[in-house]
Design a protein around this motif. Structure first.
Motif, PDB file in Angstrom:
ATOM      1  N   ILE A  26      -6.828  -1.079  -5.229  1.00  0.00           N
ATOM      2  CA  ILE A  26      -7.266   0.016  -4.579  1.00  0.00           C
ATOM      3  C   ILE A  26      -6.591   1.286  -5.145  1.00  0.00           C
ATOM      4  O   ILE A  26      -5.199   1.132  -5.230  1.00  0.00           O
ATOM      5  CB  ILE A  26      -7.182   0.135  -3.009  1.00  0.00           C
ATOM      6  CG1 ILE A  26      -7.756  -0.949  -2.385  1.00  0.00           C
ATOM      7  CG2 ILE A  26      -7.608   1.533  -2.655  1.00  0.00           C
ATOM      8  CD1 ILE A  26      -7.710  -1.064  -0.863  1.00  0.00           C
ATOM      9  N   PHE A  47       3.917  -0.951   8.491  1.00  0.00           N
ATOM     10  CA  PHE A  47       4.308   0.452   7.941  1.00  0.00           C
ATOM     11  C   PHE A  47       5.844   0.352   7.616  1.00  0.00           C
ATOM     12  O   PHE A  47       6.573   0.213   8.706  1.00  0.00           O
ATOM     13  CB  PHE A  47       3.718   1.431   8.578  1.00  0.00           C
ATOM     14  CG  PHE A  47       2.217   1.702   8.343  1.00  0.00           C
ATOM     15  CD1 PHE A  47       1.457   0.897   8.930  1.00  0.00           C
ATOM     16  CD2 PHE A  47       1.706   2.679   7.473  1.00  0.00           C
ATOM     17  CE1 PHE A  47       0.028   0.861   8.725  1.00  0.00           C
ATOM     18  CE2 PHE A  47       0.490   2.769   7.202  1.00  0.00           C
ATOM     19  CZ  PHE A  47      -0.488   1.848   7.807  1.00  0.00           C
ATOM     20  N   GLN A  67      -0.538  -9.771   4.470  1.00  0.00           N
ATOM     21  CA  GLN A  67      -0.885 -10.985   3.693  1.00  0.00           C
ATOM     22  C   GLN A  67      -2.183 -10.914   3.460  1.00  0.00           C
ATOM     23  O   GLN A  67      -3.082 -10.704   4.426  1.00  0.00           O
ATOM     24  CB  GLN A  67      -0.271 -11.975   4.617  1.00  0.00           C
ATOM     25  CG  GLN A  67      -0.283 -13.102   4.128  1.00  0.00           C
ATOM     26  CD  GLN A  67       0.515 -13.450   2.615  1.00  0.00           C
ATOM     27  OE1 GLN A  67       1.645 -12.647   2.654  1.00  0.00           O
ATOM     28  NE2 GLN A  67       0.037 -14.225   1.806  1.00  0.00           N
ATOM     29  N   ARG A  68      -2.507 -11.113   2.403  1.00  0.00           N
ATOM     30  CA  ARG A  68      -3.742 -11.147   1.701  1.00  0.00           C
ATOM     31  C   ARG A  68      -4.752 -12.272   2.343  1.00  0.00           C
ATOM     32  O   ARG A  68      -5.809 -12.357   2.787  1.00  0.00           O
ATOM     33  CB  ARG A  68      -4.037 -11.249   0.365  1.00  0.00           C
ATOM     34  CG  ARG A  68      -5.546 -11.159  -0.104  1.00  0.00           C
ATOM     35  CD  ARG A  68      -5.575 -11.069  -1.597  1.00  0.00           C
ATOM     36  NE  ARG A  68      -7.027 -10.823  -2.208  1.00  0.00           N
ATOM     37  CZ  ARG A  68      -7.567  -9.802  -2.547  1.00  0.00           C
ATOM     38  NH1 ARG A  68      -6.821  -8.781  -2.365  1.00  0.00           N
ATOM     39  NH2 ARG A  68      -8.759  -9.939  -3.170  1.00  0.00           N
ATOM     40  N   GLY A  69      -4.042 -13.380   2.694  1.00  0.00           N
ATOM     41  CA  GLY A  69      -4.697 -14.623   3.197  1.00  0.00           C
ATOM     42  C   GLY A  69      -4.525 -14.396   4.881  1.00  0.00           C
ATOM     43  O   GLY A  69      -4.864 -15.475   5.311  1.00  0.00           O
ATOM     44  N   GLY A  70      -4.113 -13.256   5.424  1.00  0.00           N
ATOM     45  CA  GLY A  70      -3.994 -13.155   6.653  1.00  0.00           C
ATOM     46  C   GLY A  70      -5.207 -13.025   7.404  1.00  0.00           C
ATOM     47  O   GLY A  70      -6.148 -12.982   6.778  1.00  0.00           O
ATOM     48  N   GLN A  71      -5.366 -13.174   8.720  1.00  0.00           N
ATOM     49  CA  GLN A  71      -6.462 -13.161   9.427  1.00  0.00           C
ATOM     50  C   GLN A  71      -7.064 -11.742   9.458  1.00  0.00           C
ATOM     51  O   GLN A  71      -8.351 -11.779   9.314  1.00  0.00           O
ATOM     52  CB  GLN A  71      -6.160 -13.467  10.906  1.00  0.00           C
ATOM     53  CG  GLN A  71      -7.237 -13.784  11.642  1.00  0.00           C
ATOM     54  CD  GLN A  71      -7.003 -14.149  13.296  1.00  0.00           C
ATOM     55  OE1 GLN A  71      -5.948 -14.491  13.406  1.00  0.00           O
ATOM     56  NE2 GLN A  71      -8.269 -14.443  14.013  1.00  0.00           N
ATOM     57  N   VAL A  72      -6.280 -10.937   9.384  1.00  0.00           N
ATOM     58  CA  VAL A  72      -6.927  -9.518   9.662  1.00  0.00           C
ATOM     59  C   VAL A  72      -6.157  -8.795   8.361  1.00  0.00           C
ATOM     60  O   VAL A  72      -4.876  -8.539   8.590  1.00  0.00           O
ATOM     61  CB  VAL A  72      -6.627  -8.943  10.797  1.00  0.00           C
ATOM     62  CG1 VAL A  72      -7.017  -7.652  11.079  1.00  0.00           C
ATOM     63  CG2 VAL A  72      -7.082  -9.765  11.989  1.00  0.00           C
ATOM     64  N   ALA A  73      -6.894  -8.228   7.709  1.00  0.00           N
ATOM     65  CA  ALA A  73      -6.470  -7.467   6.436  1.00  0.00           C
ATOM     66  C   ALA A  73      -5.802  -6.077   7.160  1.00  0.00           C
ATOM     67  O   ALA A  73      -5.207  -5.293   6.368  1.00  0.00           O
ATOM     68  CB  ALA A  73      -7.659  -7.123   5.386  1.00  0.00           C
ATOM     69  N   GLY A  74      -6.320  -5.549   8.131  1.00  0.00           N
ATOM     70  CA  GLY A  74      -5.996  -4.527   8.812  1.00  0.00           C
ATOM     71  C   GLY A  74      -4.585  -4.527   9.314  1.00  0.00           C
ATOM     72  O   GLY A  74      -4.030  -3.631  10.085  1.00  0.00           O
ATOM     73  N   GLU A  75      -3.964  -5.789   9.401  1.00  0.00           N
ATOM     74  CA  GLU A  75      -2.559  -6.017  10.173  1.00  0.00           C
ATOM     75  C   GLU A  75      -1.642  -5.535   9.193  1.00  0.00           C
ATOM     76  O   GLU A  75      -1.232  -6.345   8.449  1.00  0.00           O
ATOM     77  CB  GLU A  75      -2.438  -7.280  10.582  1.00  0.00           C
ATOM     78  CG  GLU A  75      -1.507  -7.779  11.487  1.00  0.00           C
ATOM     79  CD  GLU A  75      -0.974  -8.954  12.148  1.00  0.00           C
ATOM     80  OE1 GLU A  75      -2.249  -9.841  12.102  1.00  0.00           O
ATOM     81  OE2 GLU A  75      -0.137  -9.439  12.819  1.00  0.00           O
ATOM     82  N   GLN A  76      -1.427  -4.200   9.170  1.00  0.00           N
ATOM     83  CA  GLN A  76      -0.428  -3.932   8.105  1.00  0.00           C
ATOM     84  C   GLN A  76       0.702  -3.128   8.702  1.00  0.00           C
ATOM     85  O   GLN A  76       0.765  -2.734   9.876  1.00  0.00           O
ATOM     86  CB  GLN A  76      -1.057  -2.567   7.194  1.00  0.00           C
ATOM     87  CG  GLN A  76      -2.453  -3.128   6.332  1.00  0.00           C
ATOM     88  CD  GLN A  76      -3.036  -2.237   5.641  1.00  0.00           C
ATOM     89  OE1 GLN A  76      -2.582  -1.231   5.412  1.00  0.00           O
ATOM     90  NE2 GLN A  76      -4.268  -2.424   5.377  1.00  0.00           N
ATOM     91  N   TYR A  83       0.992  -1.254  -0.106  1.00  0.00           N
ATOM     92  CA  TYR A  83       0.137   0.058  -0.052  1.00  0.00           C
ATOM     93  C   TYR A  83       0.822   1.232  -0.008  1.00  0.00           C
ATOM     94  O   TYR A  83       2.008   1.360   0.466  1.00  0.00           O
ATOM     95  CB  TYR A  83      -0.921  -0.009   1.261  1.00  0.00           C
ATOM     96  CG  TYR A  83      -1.664  -1.352   1.732  1.00  0.00           C
ATOM     97  CD1 TYR A  83      -1.121  -2.148   2.225  1.00  0.00           C
ATOM     98  CD2 TYR A  83      -3.031  -1.212   1.290  1.00  0.00           C
ATOM     99  CE1 TYR A  83      -1.664  -3.264   2.654  1.00  0.00           C
ATOM    100  CE2 TYR A  83      -3.517  -2.519   1.585  1.00  0.00           C
ATOM    101  CZ  TYR A  83      -3.052  -3.448   2.144  1.00  0.00           C
ATOM    102  OH  TYR A  83      -3.838  -4.614   2.756  1.00  0.00           O
TER     103      TYR A  83
END
Lengths: 115, 119
Positions: A56, A106, A95-104, A33
């Motif tokens: 996006i 930075f 990680q797209r397959g990760g549990q939480v997409a918000g776990e980014q 991102y």
């Protein structure tokens, strides 16, 4: 061992110039991102790529063009820089397959100043 | 009107105080709620995330979500000077890899609250 790295850290340039910011992640993530943080600390997403595919694309001037040569890299090229482009630009990955997409995760940010 | 509202502060508390940070949101499509911490001149780092309404605790931090009121909170107990940072709430519509379409991974942030814990 840096997880998400960006270069350069600081960028000072004049209006009308073209500049690029590079981002690399070594986390093995497949989604990356670009965010822009303004002077009031407001953080807003600009683009995201999954496996080199743009998924996006927020309302961003087309002077901004992201490019993902592979899933570990996402670069941002900015044409004809304007004063209003001055901000801190953050790269992030998840990680797209990760549990939480918000776990980014930075990067440290690139502080762009346009004079 | 912004989708996510957060009081920017600044908030200054003495060491050991309980800190309460809050965000409100307007879009009921938000499903997951996160708190990021950002130290000066650094990138944000994920502190906590929650899904359902209720509380989630992790050490000195408790995240609370009230979906009916569209209100989330982060509490910091026994605050330390090392907690001094900007705290950003963030929300996302969907976490499922095959759902959400173009909104997948799209975090919407609050403005951030600047917190200073003084010794």
């Amino acid at each position: 061992d840096t997880a998400v790295s960006q270069t350069p850290k600081y960028l000072v340039t004049q209006m009308g110039n073209d500049k690029s910011i590079k981002c690399e992640q070594n986390l093995g993530h497949d989604t990356m991102y670009w965010y822009k943080q303004d002077s009031k600390k407001f953080l807003k997403i600009m683009f995201s790529y999954n496996n080199k595919e743009l998924i996006i694309n927020e309302t961003v001037p087309n002077r901004f063009s992201p490019k993902s040569p592979d899933k570990a890299h996402l670069n941002l090229h900015i044409n004809s820089l304007e004063l209003g482009d001055s901000a801190v630009y953050f790269c992030a990955s998840s990680q797209r397959g990760g549990q939480v997409a918000g776990e980014q995760y930075f990067g440290p940010g690139t502080r762009l100043t346009v004079t | 009107q912004k989708e996510v509202e957060q009081d920017p502060g600044p908030l200054s508390v003495p060491e050991g105080a309980i800190v309460s940070l809050n965000c409100t949101y307007s879009n009921s499509a938000f499903q997951y709620f996160m708190w990021y911490r950002q130290y000066s001149r650094k990138g944000p780092e994920l502190l906590m995330y929650t899904y359902s309404s209720g509380n989630k605790e992790d050490g000195r931090f408790t995240a609370q979500v009230d979906k009916s009121s569209k209100y989330i909170s982060l509490f910091i107990r026994d605050s330390q000077p090392s907690d001094s940072a900007t705290y950003l709430c963030a929300m996302i519509r969907s976490s499922l890899p095959n759902a959400g379409g173009t909104s997948y991974g799209k975090l919407t942030f609050g403005q951030g609250t600047i917190l200073t814990v003084h010794p």
